[in-house]
Motif scaffolding. Structure first.
Motif, PDB file in Angstrom:
ATOM      1  N   LEU A 164       0.859  -1.462  -0.091  1.00  0.00           N
ATOM      2  CA  LEU A 164      -0.123  -0.295   0.024  1.00  0.00           C
ATOM      3  C   LEU A 164       0.808   1.039   0.077  1.00  0.00           C
ATOM      4  O   LEU A 164       1.942   1.350   0.984  1.00  0.00           O
ATOM      5  CB  LEU A 164      -0.878  -0.106   1.665  1.00  0.00           C
ATOM      6  N   ARG A 165       0.045   1.979  -0.685  1.00  0.00           N
ATOM      7  CA  ARG A 165       1.152   3.356  -0.504  1.00  0.00           C
ATOM      8  C   ARG A 165       0.506   4.707  -0.856  1.00  0.00           C
ATOM      9  O   ARG A 165      -0.539   4.573  -1.565  1.00  0.00           O
ATOM     10  CB  ARG A 165       2.316   3.267  -2.266  1.00  0.00           C
ATOM     11  N   ARG A 166       1.565   5.249   0.344  1.00  0.00           N
ATOM     12  CA  ARG A 166       0.065   6.918  -0.196  1.00  0.00           C
ATOM     13  C   ARG A 166       1.701   8.785  -0.160  1.00  0.00           C
ATOM     14  O   ARG A 166       2.351   8.251   0.775  1.00  0.00           O
ATOM     15  CB  ARG A 166      -0.168   6.880   1.390  1.00  0.00           C
ATOM     16  N   GLN A 167       1.687   8.731  -1.155  1.00  0.00           N
ATOM     17  CA  GLN A 167       3.206   9.475  -1.518  1.00  0.00           C
ATOM     18  C   GLN A 167       2.643  11.074  -1.988  1.00  0.00           C
ATOM     19  O   GLN A 167       1.539  10.787  -3.445  1.00  0.00           O
ATOM     20  CB  GLN A 167       3.887   8.991  -2.533  1.00  0.00           C
ATOM     21  N   GLY A 254      -1.757   4.541  -3.704  1.00  0.00           N
ATOM     22  CA  GLY A 254      -2.324   3.227  -5.096  1.00  0.00           C
ATOM     23  C   GLY A 254      -1.576   1.778  -4.211  1.00  0.00           C
ATOM     24  O   GLY A 254      -1.711   2.059  -2.855  1.00  0.00           O
ATOM     25  N   PHE A 255      -1.991   0.390  -4.896  1.00  0.00           N
ATOM     26  CA  PHE A 255      -1.197  -0.272  -4.246  1.00  0.00           C
ATOM     27  C   PHE A 255      -0.817  -1.546  -4.930  1.00  0.00           C
ATOM     28  O   PHE A 255      -1.553  -1.094  -6.227  1.00  0.00           O
ATOM     29  CB  PHE A 255      -2.605  -0.684  -3.231  1.00  0.00           C
ATOM     30  N   THR A 256      -0.774  -2.316  -4.771  1.00  0.00           N
ATOM     31  CA  THR A 256      -0.211  -3.571  -5.643  1.00  0.00           C
ATOM     32  C   THR A 256      -0.367  -4.975  -4.440  1.00  0.00           C
ATOM     33  O   THR A 256      -0.024  -5.510  -4.134  1.00  0.00           O
ATOM     34  CB  THR A 256       1.653  -3.503  -6.327  1.00  0.00           C
ATOM     35  N   ALA A 257      -1.305  -5.555  -5.535  1.00  0.00           N
ATOM     36  CA  ALA A 257      -1.814  -6.616  -4.542  1.00  0.00           C
ATOM     37  C   ALA A 257      -1.874  -7.286  -4.923  1.00  0.00           C
ATOM     38  O   ALA A 257      -1.703  -8.024  -6.547  1.00  0.00           O
ATOM     39  CB  ALA A 257      -3.064  -6.738  -4.130  1.00  0.00           C
ATOM     40  N   ARG A 258      -0.906  -8.627  -4.908  1.00  0.00           N
ATOM     41  CA  ARG A 258      -0.462 -10.645  -6.076  1.00  0.00           C
ATOM     42  C   ARG A 258      -1.340 -11.512  -4.614  1.00  0.00           C
ATOM     43  O   ARG A 258      -0.964 -11.972  -3.675  1.00  0.00           O
ATOM     44  CB  ARG A 258       1.075 -10.726  -5.395  1.00  0.00           C
ATOM     45  N   PHE A 259      -1.910 -12.183  -5.612  1.00  0.00           N
ATOM     46  CA  PHE A 259      -3.120 -12.725  -5.261  1.00  0.00           C
ATOM     47  C   PHE A 259      -2.188 -14.180  -5.673  1.00  0.00           C
ATOM     48  O   PHE A 259      -1.463 -14.126  -6.986  1.00  0.00           O
ATOM     49  CB  PHE A 259      -4.688 -13.108  -5.287  1.00  0.00           C
ATOM     50  N   ASP A 267      -2.764   3.101  -9.010  1.00  0.00           N
ATOM     51  CA  ASP A 267      -2.039   4.362  -8.941  1.00  0.00           C
ATOM     52  C   ASP A 267      -3.214   5.626  -9.165  1.00  0.00           C
ATOM     53  O   ASP A 267      -3.183   5.769 -10.499  1.00  0.00           O
ATOM     54  CB  ASP A 267      -1.034   4.436  -9.259  1.00  0.00           C
ATOM     55  N   LEU A 268      -3.677   6.165  -8.081  1.00  0.00           N
ATOM     56  CA  LEU A 268      -4.236   7.534  -8.613  1.00  0.00           C
ATOM     57  C   LEU A 268      -4.215   8.189  -9.438  1.00  0.00           C
ATOM     58  O   LEU A 268      -4.808   8.901 -10.861  1.00  0.00           O
ATOM     59  CB  LEU A 268      -4.843   8.109  -7.513  1.00  0.00           C
ATOM     60  N   THR A 269      -2.599   8.439  -9.788  1.00  0.00           N
ATOM     61  CA  THR A 269      -2.330   9.617 -10.369  1.00  0.00           C
ATOM     62  C   THR A 269      -1.371   8.910 -11.773  1.00  0.00           C
ATOM     63  O   THR A 269      -1.217   9.866 -12.775  1.00  0.00           O
ATOM     64  CB  THR A 269      -1.333  10.529  -9.738  1.00  0.00           C
ATOM     65  N   SER A 270      -1.448   7.602 -12.172  1.00  0.00           N
ATOM     66  CA  SER A 270      -0.974   7.052 -13.468  1.00  0.00           C
ATOM     67  C   SER A 270      -1.859   7.322 -14.250  1.00  0.00           C
ATOM     68  O   SER A 270      -1.389   7.069 -15.669  1.00  0.00           O
ATOM     69  CB  SER A 270      -0.773   4.925 -13.171  1.00  0.00           C
TER      70      SER A 270
END
Ligand SMILES: NC(=O)c1ccc[n+]([C@@H]2O[C@H](COP(=O)([O-])OP(=O)(O)OC[C@H]3O[C@@H](n4cnc5c(N)ncnc54)[C@H](O)[C@@H]3O)[C@@H](O)[C@H]2O)c1
Length: 343
Positions: A164-167, A254-259, A267-270
């Motif tokens: 999880l990221r918040r930048q 944003g987030f990267t989740a590996r299942f 990513d909101l700003t991508s």
């Protein structure tokens, strides 16, 4: 029709004001309060922010009572629900007073700056007739809800790794820059990163322990944190929060989740929508509501709870208290260089 009183007409108060205007069939803004006369009169031209409605405006507040003193707003019988949008160090005092006055209370995140203050709020809520919720908007953010559901239903198999990221750029929009004073805001860990702390708790529950590294750059509190949360051996959970980026960076969450069978990336700003990347190489972009966001959804949900006389379940005050406790545990880990067990 519930009468709402908003305390604090800054970045988030203005945002909430706009949401109530979209929810006219459920709520009426009966009163507003701000200690700054121009803001109280509807001049929000100097109110900034980092996400959503960033531009200020001048609003006509005719028909809405305007109180310079928050205690008068709470005492107003036309106000049945108080929405607390002031700097964090004021949340506990105002929430307790509003709950004791018999009002429903929605209060901004983080719940408070200390667990002791959270406990005061919980104690007041336990005795109160009004409903109480902390505005943890990420639990209501469409992309985040999608991820939470994927974790819960295991539709792509079990979760194996989560980032999880918040930048953000260093915030410069709060009134007199109170946000950079850790005594008032708690610094980036309590103010910004707490969103992801709460979101991780929402999806995964309490970790066994956490380890964090952090630093201070802007001369106040911690401005960056990288944390690892320990659950079980085959699950990797990393949370990253920062507001030390240069002005040109802006804001991203944003987030990267590996299942086991796919990954979910957002990513909101991508400029790209939330994408599910399957192991077989195919991708999908599930449809997300475009007209509502987490702010609208959290307020609509709380109004529903009030109307139906139900305690909020999606976000409980006890969970918001835990988010504060874990954010503080991350600070402790960063200070000591050791993992902190979460009881
Ligand atoms: N959910 C989110 O995404 C989100 C985003 C931004 C801020 N927040 C939270 O909202 C709260 C407010 O942050 P902000 O960015 O809107 O700050 P801000 O500085 O933009 O606005 C705060 C407002 O409160 C007013 N105020 C301060 N003390 C007051 C008092 N005693 N009585 C009446 N009014 C008073 C100020 O005059 C100002 O207008 C903080 O707790 C912050 O963490 C949440």
């Amino acid at each position: 029709m519930i009468g709402v009183g908003i305390i604090g007409l800054g970045f988030i108060g203005r945002n909430h004001f706009n949401q109530y205007e979209q929810l006219k069939e459920k709520a009426r803004i009966a009163a507003v309060c701000d200690k700054e006369p121009d803001r109280l009169a509807g001049d929000w031209s100097k109110v900034g922010g980092n996400v959503g409605d960033k531009q200020g405006s001048v609003r006509d507040l005719t028909g809405i009572k305007q109180y310079p003193n928050w205690k008068d707003l709470i005492a107003d019988p036309d106000v049945q629900m108080v929405d607390i949008c002031v700097p964090t160090y004021l949340h506990a005092e105002m929430a307790v007073a509003a709950l004791q006055a018999g009002k429903h209370v929605l209060s901004e995140k983080p719940m408070a700056l200390s667990v002791a203050d959270c406990d005061k709020m919980l104690k007041a809520a336990a005795k109160a007739k009004g409903k109480f919720m902390i505005a943890q908007c990420i639990r209501f953010w469409p992309e985040c809800v999608y991820l939470q559901q994927a974790v819960k239903t295991k539709k792509f198999g079990p979760l194996k790794a989560l980032h999880l990221r918040r930048q953000a750029s260093t915030p410069d929009y709060s009134l007199n820059n109170w946000i950079l004073n850790p005594k008032l805001s708690g610094g980036a860990i309590l103010d910004l990163h707490v969103h992801d702390v709460d979101f991780a708790l929402f999806m995964l529950g309490k970790p066994k322990s956490i380890t964090a590294q952090s630093y201070k750059r802007t001369g106040g509190g911690y401005d960056r944190v990288h944390a690892l949360w320990q659950y079980k051996k085959d699950l990797v959970v990393q949370l990253e929060g920062m507001w030390d980026m240069p002005p040109a960076f802006g804001f991203n969450m944003g987030f990267t989740a590996r299942f086991e069978k796919a990954a979910i990336v957002f990513d909101l700003t991508s400029g790209k929508p939330l994408t599910v990347m399957h192991n077989d190489g195919s991708t999908e972009t599930p449809e997300m509501p475009t007209r509502t966001d987490g702010y609208f959804n959290e307020i609509a949900y709380f109004l529903d709870c009030v109307e139906k006389k139900q305690k909020p379940r999606i976000s409980t005050p006890a969970e918001s208290r835990l988010a504060v406790a874990i954010a503080l545990a991350e600070i402790k880990s960063a200070q000591t260089g050791k993992p902190v067990a979460i009881k």
